[in-house]
Design an enzyme around this catalytic site. Structure first.
Site, mmCIF file in Angstrom:
data_model
loop_
_atom_site.group_PDB
_atom_site.id
_atom_site.type_symbol
_atom_site.label_atom_id
_atom_site.label_comp_id
_atom_site.label_asym_id
_atom_site.label_seq_id
_atom_site.Cartn_x
_atom_site.Cartn_y
_atom_site.Cartn_z
ATOM 1 N N LYS A 116 0.824 -1.218 0.000
ATOM 2 C CA LYS A 116 0.000 0.000 0.000
ATOM 3 C C LYS A 116 0.848 1.253 0.000
ATOM 4 O O LYS A 116 0.427 2.284 -0.525
ATOM 5 C CB LYS A 116 -0.961 -0.007 1.188
ATOM 6 N N LYS A 196 -3.890 -10.883 -6.952
ATOM 7 C CA LYS A 196 -5.055 -11.118 -6.102
ATOM 8 C C LYS A 196 -6.243 -10.304 -6.613
ATOM 9 O O LYS A 196 -6.068 -9.159 -7.031
ATOM 10 C CB LYS A 196 -4.682 -10.649 -4.685
ATOM 11 N N LYS A 199 -10.358 -4.706 -5.221
ATOM 12 C CA LYS A 199 -11.038 -3.524 -5.714
ATOM 13 C C LYS A 199 -10.060 -2.557 -6.372
ATOM 14 O O LYS A 199 -10.338 -2.003 -7.429
ATOM 15 C CB LYS A 199 -11.750 -2.821 -4.542
#
Ligand code: AMP
Ligand code: TRP
Length: 334
Positions: A116, A196, A199
């Site tokens: 992230k 993976k 969203k």
């Protein structure tokens, strides 16, 4: 009823849930809840979702939609506790105390933090870094012992166990060590067949996609790069379409698919067509219940408020123990 082991899990309100969330976690929550063996708490973790850029004006609606999706998928607020994280400030209070027994080095090692902070280079904030501590607090504040999640959360769970151990070693035995519980499809890849499903990558099949959209997305889904045409022998073990079949198709049919894919008798087009039918059959009722619930907002909101009130009491009891163990506040001052 109250001496059942406690189970806790949550999802962030960051947009429509996808079949990775469902097959990796949510469907398992529903199955576990149906056994009535656990005192189950399921949360929409809105405070976690503040660690990346977001629109405050949309957050509440997304929190509502996520909770509604839980109910549409089959979580019954009469049998489980549904709650919104920010309704119980003790999660945040416990985060602070736990952060003092969390090693910086452990947080730096978290894969999700590394990913992230790459993805959101202009907003690598301390909250993103402390995210796993808040997650540990979510679980430990209820002394939950079982945590049903997808594969990507296992590392966070290990950290939560370590944090519980360190707290207990320093302040006395307050927390049990929580364990992750995985499904047999703990990691669903996206339509690209590689990363993976998530969203942020835009490679999802949403729980609320219409049947035609599901079929269309599957048509473009990546399978096995060595199986170019129908007669070519395929390798189910590398194929994401096969992984999803394992989650939604009956075992004997999965066996046939595996055999016929390997021999070349089954082509990817036909295999995807069958998967589309299975997925639509699984998701249609959820989409319908969701649209019914959208017409009954009060029901969802009431369930969340009642759940929040119960959690508030449970969490306060733990916090009283924590403060006493750590020597905090005037409470026990004589
Ligand atoms: P999140 O959307 O990150 O809040 O994830 C909610 C839950 O869904 C967590 O338990 C995740 O581990 C699980 N999950 C998310 N994406 C996937 C995926 N692609 N495959 C399996 N589980 C997933
Ligand atoms: N970090 C989890 C995710 O992104 C969500 C989460 C927050 C969670 N707190 C939790 C999951 C506690 C299980 C238990 O998927």
């Amino acid at each position: 009823m109250t001496d059942r082991p406690r189970i806790f899990s949550g999802m962030q309100p960051t947009g429509e849930l996808h079949i990775g969330n469902y097959l990796g976690a949510l469907r398992e929550w529903v199955r576990i809840a149906e056994t009535d063996q656990f005192d189950a708490i399921f949360s929409v973790v809105d405070a976690h979702a503040t660690t990346v850029e977001y629109a405050p004006g949309q957050m509440r609606e997304q929190t509502f939609e996520t909770a509604l999706t839980y109910m549409a998928a089959g979580l019954d607020p009469e049998r489980v506790t549904l709650m919104v994280q920010a309704d119980v400030p003790a999660h945040m209070e416990l985060t602070w105390y736990l952060s003092t027994v969390t090693a910086l080095g452990d947080l730096y090692r978290m894969t999700q933090f590394k990913e992230k902070s790459e993805e959101h280079r202009n907003n690598v904030n301390a909250g993103l870094f402390c995210y796993p501590v808040l997650m540990a607090a979510d679980i430990l504040v209820y002394k939950a012992t079982v945590v049903p999640v997808g594969n990507d959360q296992v590392q966070h769970l290990e950290l939560a166990r370590e944090v519980a151990r360190r707290f207990n070693a320093r302040f006395g035995d307050v927390f049990p060590e929580p364990e992750a519980r995985l499904t047999n499809t703990p990691r669903i890849r996206g339509l690209d067949g590689k990363a993976k499903m998530s969203k942020s990558r835009g490679n999802t099949i949403s729980l609320f996609d219409e049947p035609a959209v599901i079929h269309k997305k599957l048509k473009g889904a990546f399978t096995d790069e060595l199986k170019l045409r129908r007669g070519d022998p395929g390798r189910p073990e590398v194929c994401n379409v096969f992984t999803i079949h394992c989650a939604v198709t009956e075992a004997d049919e999965v066996d046939r698919i595996e055999r016929d894919c390997r021999s070349g008798a089954l082509g990817c087009g036909e295999c995807k067509e069958r998967l589309g039918q299975r997925l639509v059959a699984e998701l249609d009722p959820i989409r319908q219940r969701a649209s019914e619930l959208r017409g009954d907002r009060a029901r969802v909101i009431e369930a969340l408020r009642a759940g929040g009130a119960r959690c508030q009491l449970l969490a306060e009891a733990t916090m009283a123990e924590v403060r006493a163990a750590m020597g905090m506040s005037t409470r026990d001052m004589g």
